[in-house]
Write an enzyme that holds these catalytic residues in place. Structure first.
Site, short mmCIF file in Angstrom:
data_model
loop_
_atom_site.label_atom_id
_atom_site.label_comp_id
_atom_site.label_asym_id
_atom_site.label_seq_id
_atom_site.Cartn_x
_atom_site.Cartn_y
_atom_site.Cartn_z
N CYS A 1 0.85 -1.06 -0.02
CA CYS A 1 0.01 -0.06 0.04
C CYS A 1 0.80 1.24 0.26
O CYS A 1 1.38 1.56 -1.00
CB CYS A 1 -0.91 -0.10 1.18
SG CYS A 1 -2.52 1.11 0.92
N GLY A 2 0.86 2.13 1.16
CA GLY A 2 1.76 3.15 1.21
C GLY A 2 3.16 2.97 0.95
O GLY A 2 3.64 3.78 0.27
#
Length: 432
Positions: free
Chosen positions: A320-321
């Protein structure tokens, strides 16, 4: 069979104050010298960090789907051996989701506290309480706490309307400044709240004026036998990014890596720390890289070390991030674009509304790994997915998993204990 007082804190819906009440309960009993262990229902990352600050102990996730019934039972049985009180914060409304907080409470025999907002209500408060208590036969129900109560007379009206067999546990007055602030993915991180401890102590003080100052009933937690975890990562040293930009990490995932035999070391890209050169693999978890994109772009010591790590063919896992940080750029909702290291071809675009949400499952050669997705960004990339997760409840197509050299990247937050062999394969570069 270990026993421990335990309570699941739920509500009719999100926004009723579950996290604040759970944190206040944890801080109150911790201040009184008790060992408190807190758990969070569902796949949340932010609530557990705040609850850990309140309780002084790591907060693990419980979810009958992601963690599994046996996994939940094992975590609680271990906690019951070590703690004087177990608190479980529910997710959404008591009966929302499949599985729900009510499913978890009933499966584990943990009594439910319902936090109900009294705002703009009088006798209808009792109808809501009645519905929560009676909707599902056999659900252990402990009582109700009224939140957002306007006055002593208002509290009296709410209490008088309750059926006699639904315990009134007290009320929280409107205007008490103990609520925990939020941002787009949920609550703010503890390090971003300057007066967090003051808020927690105030919540604890108020809890002390209610019947929740007394311990709930003791619950017997059955122990379950779990398969032995082979030391597939013995001798491996794994570098993990951990700071305000990369903080979405399940404690159970770190435990698993250690049980698999890995040695864990941590570094901060936000502080421009390099990946230790003697590491065999690295992990960039999710978090808030978009909030720190300019600083991360300036921190070339850290990004150069990641580039060197990849050029030497060492596995790098990005979730994700962590994946967004590796792209060529991150563009904010106002159009501001910040160049990033570019270790993954493609670009990220932040959105004002969430782009994906839900439990996920990925079938691999090592077995099925479970997890979830929740993000406010989209990724445009020429990469062709190596695998595709599925939504756990519908079977529809979920998040893509990409392989780019030694980099494995995805939006999916995997719960590695659901498939230890897959976790080991990830960090050995053999997952796909």
């Amino acid at each position: 069979m270990p026993h421990c007082p335990a309570l699941l804190i739920s509500a009719p819906a999100s926004g009723a104050g579950k996290t604040t009440i759970t944190a206040g309960l944890a801080r109150y009993h911790r201040r009184n010298g008790l060992r408190v262990r807190v758990f969070k229902t569902g796949p949340d990352f932010l609530d557990p960090k705040l609850l850990a600050r309140a309780s002084g102990a790591p907060v693990y996730n419980l979810d009958l789907g992601m963690v599994g019934a046996d996994g939940c039972k094992a975590l609680l049985a271990q906690a019951a051996k070590e703690a004087d009180l177990i608190l479980i914060e529910g997710v959404m409304g008591l009966f929302d989701g499949t599985p729900s907080s009510a499913d978890l409470a009933q499966a584990l025999g943990v009594p439910v506290l319902a936090v109900i907002s009294g705002k703009s209500m009088a006798q209808t408060f009792a109808a809501v309480a009645f519905g929560l208590a009676r909707f599902r036969p056999g659900l252990p129900f402990y009582g109700v706490l009224a939140n957002h109560v306007a006055s002593a007379r208002h509290a009296e009206l709410l209490q008088q309307a309750l059926p006699a067999d639904i315990p009134w546990l007290g009320h929280i007055a409107t205007g008490v400044d103990m609520a925990l602030p939020e941002r787009h993915l949920g609550l703010q991180q503890p390090e971003d709240i300057a007066d967090l401890d003051a808020r927690l102590d105030l919540a604890a003080d108020i809890i002390g004026t209610t019947a929740l100052a007394q311990l709930p009933p003791s619950v017997a937690f059955a122990e379950v036998s779990t398969p032995a975890i082979p030391r597939l990562l013995a001798g491996q040293r794994i570098a993990i990014a951990r700071d305000e930009a990369f903080s979405f990490i399940y404690p159970a995932n770190l435990d698993l890596l250690e049980h698999l035999g890995a040695e864990l070391v941590f570094f901060s890209p936000l502080a421009d720390e390099p990946v230790p050169a003697d590491c065999d693999a690295a992990y960039l978890p999710g978090g808030y890289p978009e909030l720190h994109a300019p600083q991360l772009a300036r921190n070339t010591r850290s990004s150069d070390s990641l580039r060197n790590h990849v050029e030497h063919g060492k596995p790098l896992v990005a979730e994700c991030g962590g994946m967004l940080y590796l792209t060529e750029s991150i563009t904010q909702t106002d159009g501001r674009r910040t160049a990033q290291p570019g270790l993954l071809p493609g670009a990220a675009q932040m959105q004002k509304r969430f782009a994906a949400l839900g439990m996920q499952a990925l079938t691999t050669a090592q077995g099925t790994v479970r997890g979830h997705t929740f993000h406010y960004s989209t990724l445009t990339t020429p990469l062709i997915p190596m695998a595709q997760a599925q939504h756990a409840d519908t079977g529809k197509s979920g998040e893509a998993w990409y392989q780019h050299g030694p980099i494995t990247a995805t939006y999916m937050h995997a719960y590695w204990p659901s498939c230890p062999a897959f976790a080991a394969a990830l960090f050995l570069g053999k997952a796909f």
